[in-house]
Design a protein around this motif. Structure first.
Motif, PDB file in Angstrom:
ATOM      1  N   TYR A 177      -6.803  17.802  -7.214  1.00  0.00           N
ATOM      2  CA  TYR A 177      -6.987  16.475  -7.808  1.00  0.00           C
ATOM      3  C   TYR A 177      -7.344  15.451  -6.740  1.00  0.00           C
ATOM      4  O   TYR A 177      -8.288  14.681  -6.884  1.00  0.00           O
ATOM      5  N   TYR A 178      -6.588  15.465  -5.640  1.00  0.00           N
ATOM      6  CA  TYR A 178      -6.838  14.463  -4.604  1.00  0.00           C
ATOM      7  C   TYR A 178      -8.113  14.750  -3.824  1.00  0.00           C
ATOM      8  O   TYR A 178      -8.731  13.830  -3.283  1.00  0.00           O
ATOM      9  N   LEU A 179      -8.511  16.027  -3.748  1.00  0.00           N
ATOM     10  CA  LEU A 179      -9.799  16.327  -3.126  1.00  0.00           C
ATOM     11  C   LEU A 179     -10.916  15.687  -3.935  1.00  0.00           C
ATOM     12  O   LEU A 179     -11.868  15.131  -3.391  1.00  0.00           O
ATOM     13  N   PHE A 180     -10.777  15.761  -5.266  1.00  0.00           N
ATOM     14  CA  PHE A 180     -11.804  15.151  -6.130  1.00  0.00           C
ATOM     15  C   PHE A 180     -11.753  13.630  -6.074  1.00  0.00           C
ATOM     16  O   PHE A 180     -12.771  12.971  -6.118  1.00  0.00           O
ATOM     17  N   ALA A 181     -10.545  13.122  -5.969  1.00  0.00           N
ATOM     18  CA  ALA A 181     -10.393  11.665  -5.901  1.00  0.00           C
ATOM     19  C   ALA A 181     -10.806  11.121  -4.534  1.00  0.00           C
ATOM     20  O   ALA A 181     -10.744   9.909  -4.309  1.00  0.00           O
ATOM     21  N   GLU A 182     -11.198  12.038  -3.644  1.00  0.00           N
ATOM     22  CA  GLU A 182     -11.603  11.656  -2.278  1.00  0.00           C
ATOM     23  C   GLU A 182     -10.477  10.929  -1.548  1.00  0.00           C
ATOM     24  O   GLU A 182     -10.718  10.098  -0.682  1.00  0.00           O
TER      25      GLU A 182
ATOM     26  N   HIS B  85      -8.241  11.584   1.003  1.00  0.00           N
ATOM     27  CA  HIS B  85      -8.072  12.662   1.976  1.00  0.00           C
ATOM     28  C   HIS B  85      -6.673  12.726   2.561  1.00  0.00           C
ATOM     29  O   HIS B  85      -6.214  13.796   2.945  1.00  0.00           O
ATOM     30  N   ARG B  86      -6.002  11.581   2.600  1.00  0.00           N
ATOM     31  CA  ARG B  86      -4.643  11.581   3.154  1.00  0.00           C
ATOM     32  C   ARG B  86      -3.711  12.383   2.234  1.00  0.00           C
ATOM     33  O   ARG B  86      -3.013  13.287   2.659  1.00  0.00           O
ATOM     34  N   ARG B  87      -3.758  12.051   0.934  1.00  0.00           N
ATOM     35  CA  ARG B  87      -2.932  12.773  -0.041  1.00  0.00           C
ATOM     36  C   ARG B  87      -3.328  14.246  -0.107  1.00  0.00           C
ATOM     37  O   ARG B  87      -2.477  15.126  -0.178  1.00  0.00           O
ATOM     38  N   ALA B  88      -4.653  14.491  -0.089  1.00  0.00           N
ATOM     39  CA  ALA B  88      -5.134  15.874  -0.175  1.00  0.00           C
ATOM     40  C   ALA B  88      -4.581  16.683   0.984  1.00  0.00           C
ATOM     41  O   ALA B  88      -4.194  17.845   0.835  1.00  0.00           O
ATOM     42  N   LYS B  89      -4.525  16.058   2.141  1.00  0.00           N
ATOM     43  CA  LYS B  89      -4.009  16.741   3.329  1.00  0.00           C
ATOM     44  C   LYS B  89      -2.517  17.021   3.184  1.00  0.00           C
ATOM     45  O   LYS B  89      -2.039  18.122   3.491  1.00  0.00           O
ATOM     46  N   GLN B  90      -1.786  16.009   2.666  1.00  0.00           N
ATOM     47  CA  GLN B  90      -0.335  16.202   2.489  1.00  0.00           C
ATOM     48  C   GLN B  90      -0.050  17.332   1.510  1.00  0.00           C
ATOM     49  O   GLN B  90       0.752  18.236   1.789  1.00  0.00           O
ATOM     50  N   PHE B  91      -0.734  17.275   0.349  1.00  0.00           N
ATOM     51  CA  PHE B  91      -0.506  18.343  -0.627  1.00  0.00           C
ATOM     52  C   PHE B  91      -1.050  19.670  -0.115  1.00  0.00           C
ATOM     53  O   PHE B  91      -0.531  20.730  -0.450  1.00  0.00           O
ATOM     54  N   GLY B  92      -2.110  19.601   0.702  1.00  0.00           N
ATOM     55  CA  GLY B  92      -2.661  20.814   1.290  1.00  0.00           C
ATOM     56  C   GLY B  92      -1.634  21.502   2.177  1.00  0.00           C
ATOM     57  O   GLY B  92      -1.422  22.717   2.093  1.00  0.00           O
ATOM     58  N   LEU B  93      -0.949  20.701   2.989  1.00  0.00           N
ATOM     59  CA  LEU B  93       0.068  21.268   3.887  1.00  0.00           C
ATOM     60  C   LEU B  93       1.229  21.849   3.074  1.00  0.00           C
ATOM     61  O   LEU B  93       1.702  22.958   3.343  1.00  0.00           O
ATOM     62  N   ALA B  94       1.631  21.099   2.033  1.00  0.00           N
ATOM     63  CA  ALA B  94       2.706  21.600   1.166  1.00  0.00           C
ATOM     64  C   ALA B  94       2.285  22.898   0.494  1.00  0.00           C
ATOM     65  O   ALA B  94       3.083  23.838   0.361  1.00  0.00           O
TER      66      ALA B  94
END
Lengths: 178, 419
Positions: B168-173, B175-184
């Motif tokens: 979702y956050y990757l699509f929303a661009e 990147h900070r959130r995408a990275k956090q959820f990516g690490l999780a």
């Protein structure tokens, strides 16, 4: 505390399979499956041969791998330590079948895992399991390990005995008198 | 169906898809062939769905599994799909989580395919379970935290939510959130997948599986799948989506993935070598027999040909040998390990049960012995043949995942926003 156990006298067992049939009738075990069976094990090599004969079923382990493996608690310890599957909670993942070192479990056609229950429905009424009642040589005995007057207690006090795969540390409650 | 598909996938796309090995053209013939290809996948997926329904309604009657071999090809397929999902999450995280720029262009597609393969995997395991809906209920209301399966299911549930959020956050661009959820997601993926290894690794009664090796081995094979699938996304995607030419900006990405895949395959080869040697040395009960099932027994062909030759030797030669600059060779070298990992999972799941803990052919008086008098006698393995229902579910699942990815990436326009 009650700790139910069974002894099988290998010197008396003649593998007549009366226990197998009684179990099938009592528990309406589906075709192709069995909760109880008999085995003959050849030991040694010619000419020093011997034949072990015995009736086998679930070992009702005190440290049962099937109970540990069950994700929903369907496999659990009942009164007196009898290991029982609750069909309503069983999801059919078969983890218990894979975990059991004795391979005593099978899939019931109605979609749950089934095995020997020491005829818990009979035990609760003060009766012995079906296999014990029909054994023609009285090779099978059932009772409370913690009751000094019980037959299983006395047999284990006086006779040499063994359990299957002791190295698995499952602490079976099915003892074989040798 | 073909109408709605062609509405999603435009005519040129279909033409390229249908053109296959020849120069892509969007003429009528190729459009028709592209339609047929997608339709074929759809029909296969539909057949799988029907088989899945049959399995859900009729239960294990329609499976080839037995009381002795109770985990069959569907368990292997489930493991295969979640191994793919885990691998995609781990390898793609190198880019948008750990900041290696070269991997960044692939993030969206990788996480999208990770979600697709996870959902397909869940569907497959649901058909394998006798009462899948009951599991959802009792995993919450009557959990057994001692059971590896409970942990595996719960952690994969958490993982699904996390990669959903990551996507979702990757699509929303963002990147900070995408990275956090990516690490999780990475942490959840490692936890979940090593727990899946532990489902087998904690089976004390089966020495071939038991031990600390499997959780690590499962992660290693996930990395193989992740790198291989990313290569396939890039090469197959460019083949059909870029007129059979590799996009220049994909070249450094492909080269990095090529080296990673070679490394991961080497790690798997290392595990396989030592697993085999420890399996044979010491003549350990069950370990020895199951290892011999692969080395010289009923799994001879699937072990030597599929696991070793097609899964390790040929890909390593393709990835590191004189053809390493050819992106077609790299694409092929990525397809082979996927095939191999599937066979590997099948061999692994089934072989652990092939050697009976109670070597008896049936119940009720047959001859047997608990501690087999033989050492290394590979006769008397238990048979297992997948039923048609199982085979159809497997084929349908692979078709559904492919179709889901192809159509999904068009709908979500994963291509245009990248590169």
């Amino acid at each position: 505390m009650t700790r139910y156990a069974m002894t099988v006298d290998q010197k008396l067992c003649v593998t007549c399979n009366a226990c197998v049939i009684a179990c099938k009738n009592e528990n309406q075990v589906p075709e192709g499956a069995a909760r109880c069976w008999t085995v003959q094990v050849e030991k040694g090599s010619f000419p020093l041969l011997s034949l072990e004969t015995r009736s086998e079923r679930c070992n009702h382990c005190e440290n049962a791998p099937c109970v540990t493996a069950c994700p929903t608690g369907a496999s659990h310890y009942e009164d007196g330590g009898i290991v029982v599957v609750n069909p309503d909670k069983c999801v059919g993942c078969k983890a218990c079948i894979v975990a059991c070192p004795y391979e005593v479990r099978y899939m019931h056609p109605e979609g749950y895992v089934d095995k020997c229950t020491f005829c818990i429905h009979r035990v609760r009424e003060g009766l012995a399991p079906a296999c014990v009642t029909v054994c023609p040589t009285k090779a099978l005995k059932f009772g409370d390990l913690d009751d000094p007057r019980s037959e299983v207690h006395q047999e284990l006090q006086t006779r040499q005995h063994k359990v299957l795969k002791p190295e698995e540390d499952t602490r079976p409650r099915l003892f074989f008198l040798t | 169906m073909s109408m709605s598909l062609s509405a999603i996938v435009d005519r040129e796309e279909l033409g390229r898809l249908g053109g296959l090995l020849r120069v892509a053209k969007s003429d009528e013939r190729h459009v028709a062939r592209g339609k047929r290809l997608l339709l074929g996948l759809f029909v296969l997926a539909l057949a799988g769905a029907v088989a899945a329904l049959v399995a859900l309604l009729r239960g294990h009657h329609v499976m080839g599994t037995t009381s002795e071999i109770s985990w069959g090809v569907l368990i292997a397929t489930y493991v295969f799909f979640v191994v793919s999902s885990t691998g995609l999450c781990l390898v793609s995280s190198l880019g948008h989580v750990f900041g290696f720029k070269v991997f960044e262009p692939i993030a969206k597609k990788a996480i999208f395919l990770a979600l697709v393969t996870l959902l397909v995997g869940f569907t497959v395991i649901a058909t394998e379970l006798e009462r899948p809906f009951r599991l959802m209920k009792y995993a919450i209301f009557s959990p057994n935290p001692a059971a590896p399966i409970w942990w595996m299911g719960t952690l994969y549930g958490v993982y699904m939510v996390l990669i959903g959020a990551e996507l979702y956050y990757l699509f929303a661009e963002d990147h900070r959130r995408a990275k956090q959820f990516g690490l999780a997601s990475v942490i959840a993926a490692v936890a979940a997948h090593s727990n899946l290894g532990a489902v087998f690794g904690l089976s004390h009664s089966r020495p071939y599986w038991y031990g600390p090796l499997l959780p690590v081995y499962f992660i290693a094979s996930a990395l193989v799948c992740g790198a291989a699938l990313l290569i396939l996304i890039v090469t197959v995607g460019d083949y059909f989506g870029n007129d059979k030419k590799l996009r220049p900006e994909h070249a450094p990405l492909l080269d990095a993935l090529r080296k990673l895949l070679a490394l991961f395959i080497t790690i798997i080869a290392f595990f396989t070598i030592w697993k085999t040697i420890t399996g044979v040395a010491g003549q350990h009960y069950h370990k020895l027999e199951v290892t011999l099932a692969s080395l010289s027994g009923p799994l001879f062909v699937s072990f030597w040909l599929f696991e070793v030759v097609l899964g390790m030797l040929v890909p390593l030669v393709l990835l590191l040998g004189p053809w390493r600059r050819s992106w077609h060779a790299v694409g092929l070298a990525a397809f082979l390990p996927m095939l191999s990992v599937f066979v590997m999972r099948y061999n692994f799941v089934v072989s652990g049960q092939m050697f009976s803990l109670k070597p008896v052919t049936g119940h009720g008086g047959e001859q047997l012995s608990y501690f087999p008098p033989f050492k290394g006698n590979v006769e008397g393995f238990l048979p297992y043949t997948p039923s048609w229902v199982e085979v159809l579910i497997v084929a349908g699942a692979i078709a559904a995942a492919t179709l889901g990815f192809v159509v999904g990436s068009r709908v979500l326009a994963l291509e245009s926003k990248e590169a």
